[in-house]
Design an enzyme around this catalytic site. Sequence first.
Site, PDB file in Angstrom:
ATOM      1  N   ASP A 197       0.937  -1.123  -0.007  1.00  0.00           N
ATOM      2  CA  ASP A 197       0.207  -0.030   0.004  1.00  0.00           C
ATOM      3  C   ASP A 197       0.916   1.169  -0.059  1.00  0.00           C
ATOM      4  OD1 ASP A 197      -2.325   1.354   0.165  1.00  0.00           O
ATOM      5  OD2 ASP A 197      -2.504   1.288   2.449  1.00  0.00           O
ATOM      6  N   HIS A 255      -9.555   4.709  -1.914  1.00  0.00           N
ATOM      7  CA  HIS A 255      -8.896   4.760  -0.722  1.00  0.00           C
ATOM      8  C   HIS A 255      -9.697   5.368   0.358  1.00  0.00           C
ATOM      9  CE1 HIS A 255      -4.701   3.676  -1.649  1.00  0.00           C
ATOM     10  NE2 HIS A 255      -5.225   3.359  -2.919  1.00  0.00           N
ATOM     11  N   ASP A 294       2.648   4.912  -5.352  1.00  0.00           N
ATOM     12  CA  ASP A 294       1.756   6.236  -5.128  1.00  0.00           C
ATOM     13  C   ASP A 294       2.618   7.320  -5.666  1.00  0.00           C
ATOM     14  OD1 ASP A 294       0.286   8.332  -4.621  1.00  0.00           O
ATOM     15  OD2 ASP A 294       0.438   7.960  -2.273  1.00  0.00           O
ATOM     16  N   SER A 335     -12.997   3.595   4.821  1.00  0.00           N
ATOM     17  CA  SER A 335     -13.675   3.123   6.213  1.00  0.00           C
ATOM     18  C   SER A 335     -14.845   3.950   6.316  1.00  0.00           C
ATOM     19  CB  SER A 335     -12.663   3.361   7.297  1.00  0.00           C
ATOM     20  OG  SER A 335     -11.822   2.371   7.450  1.00  0.00           O
TER      21      SER A 335
HETATM   22  P1  13P Z   1      -9.113   4.309   5.776  1.00  0.00           P
HETATM   23  O1  13P Z   1      -8.221   5.173   6.723  1.00  0.00           O
HETATM   24  O2  13P Z   1     -10.487   4.968   5.509  1.00  0.00           O
HETATM   25  O3  13P Z   1      -9.395   3.037   6.428  1.00  0.00           O
HETATM   26  O4  13P Z   1      -8.367   4.117   4.381  1.00  0.00           O
HETATM   27  C1  13P Z   1      -7.424   2.942   4.187  1.00  0.00           C
HETATM   28  C2  13P Z   1      -6.646   3.267   3.234  1.00  0.00           C
HETATM   29  O5  13P Z   1      -7.035   3.821   2.154  1.00  0.00           O
HETATM   30  C3  13P Z   1      -5.251   2.680   2.916  1.00  0.00           C
HETATM   31  O6  13P Z   1      -4.671   2.981   1.943  1.00  0.00           O
END
Ligand code: 13P
Length: 349
Positions: free
Chosen positions: A83, A223, A105, A226
Site C-alpha cells: 500500500d 482509498h 503512489d 472506512s
Molecule cells: P481508511 O483510513 O479509511 O481505512 O483508509 C485506508 C486506506 O485507504 C489505506 O490505503
Amino acid sequence: MPLVTNRQLLDEAAKGGYGVGAFNVNDMEQIQAIMEAAKETNSPVIIQASRGARAFAQDNYLYHLMLAAAELYPQIPLAMHLDHGNSFETCESAIKLGFTSVMMDGSLKADGKTPSTFEENVEVTRKVVDYAHERGISVEGEIGVLGGIEDGHGAGGSGLEHVTDPDQAVEFAERTGVDALAIAIGTSHGAYKFTKKPDGSVLKMDLLIAIHKRLPKTHLVMHGSSSVPKELQDIINQYGGKLKETWGVPVEEIQLGIKNGVRKINVDTDNRLAITGAIRKVFAETPEKFDPRDYMKPARAAMQKVVAQRMTQFGQAGHAGDYTAISIADMAKGYANGTLSTKPLVAAR
Ligand code: 13P
C-alpha cells in the site's frame, strides 16, 4: 492456493460485478482475523501492508505470515499488496520480497508528503509498471491526492484539495499501463474524514462516475473507505477513549462506486477502531487481567466481524471458489504477449 496477483482478483471481480476489500495489516492477529472472515464468507481477499507496517513488523515476518495464510486457507484466493509505495526502490524491494502486487503512489514525491507534478507521477509509475509486469506483478497507481495522513504517508489536509481530473485520469492510465487506478474523490485516510454524513459536496461520487464513463474497463480503487461506524466509536468512548464525533464513507456510497467500476476498496481505520474498542473493554471491565490473549482474542474477533461484514457488503462473499490461481510466471507471459492488456479502453466524452 499460492499468492495470486491483484490483477487476477480484480479482473475476476469485474467479471462478477463485485468489489474486493483490501485490508491493512501490521501483525499476525490482523492477518488471522482477515483470513477467518474470508473463510466464513468464502471470499477472495487482498491483504495490504504499508511502508509503516513493513517497518513495524519487518519484511520477513510479514512475508512468512502471508505464506502461512496461503498455506492454511488453500481455498481462498489471496493477494499480498504493497500500500502506498513512495518510490521505485520501495516497490522493487516489495517485489523482491514476494509481494504479488504493489501500489506506486506517485501522486506524492518520495517524501510521501509533497504533491508531485503529473509528469513526475507518470514517469515513476511507468518505471514501476515496466519492472513489475516483466515479473508478473500487478501495479496500482494514483492520480489526484487523497486527504489525511496514514502511517506518516499523505499530504494532509482535506480530501477536496486535489481531486482527480478525469482527463488526467485517462492520460495517466494510457501512459502508465497500470492494472488499477486509485482516484481522489474527497475521501481521506484516518478516522476524521467528514464532519457530518457526507453529501455530494464533499464526497464526489459524480466525479467517480464521470471517470468510470471515460475509462469503463479500468479497475478503480477507493482509498480512505472506512465507514467509521458510530457503534465502534461509541465502544471506544464508553471505555475511556476520546474520539471526536466524525463520519466516514457510507457503505451505500461504496456500493454505488462498485456499480461504477470500483473493484478495490481500502479499509484500515474501521479495523483499528474495532480492535481498540475490544481491548479497551477488557481493560476497563477486568483490570486484573494481564495475559495478552485475554484481550487479543476479543480484538481479533471484533476485527473479523467488521471484515466479514465488509466482504458481504462489497459483494466478494461467495466468490472464493470461482477460479484457480494464475501463476506469477504465467502473469508475466500474459503481460509480455499482450493477453493481459495494459491499454485502457477509453470512451468518447
Ligand atoms: P481508511 O483510513 O479509511 O481505512 O483508509 C485506508 C486506506 O485507504 C489505506 O490505503
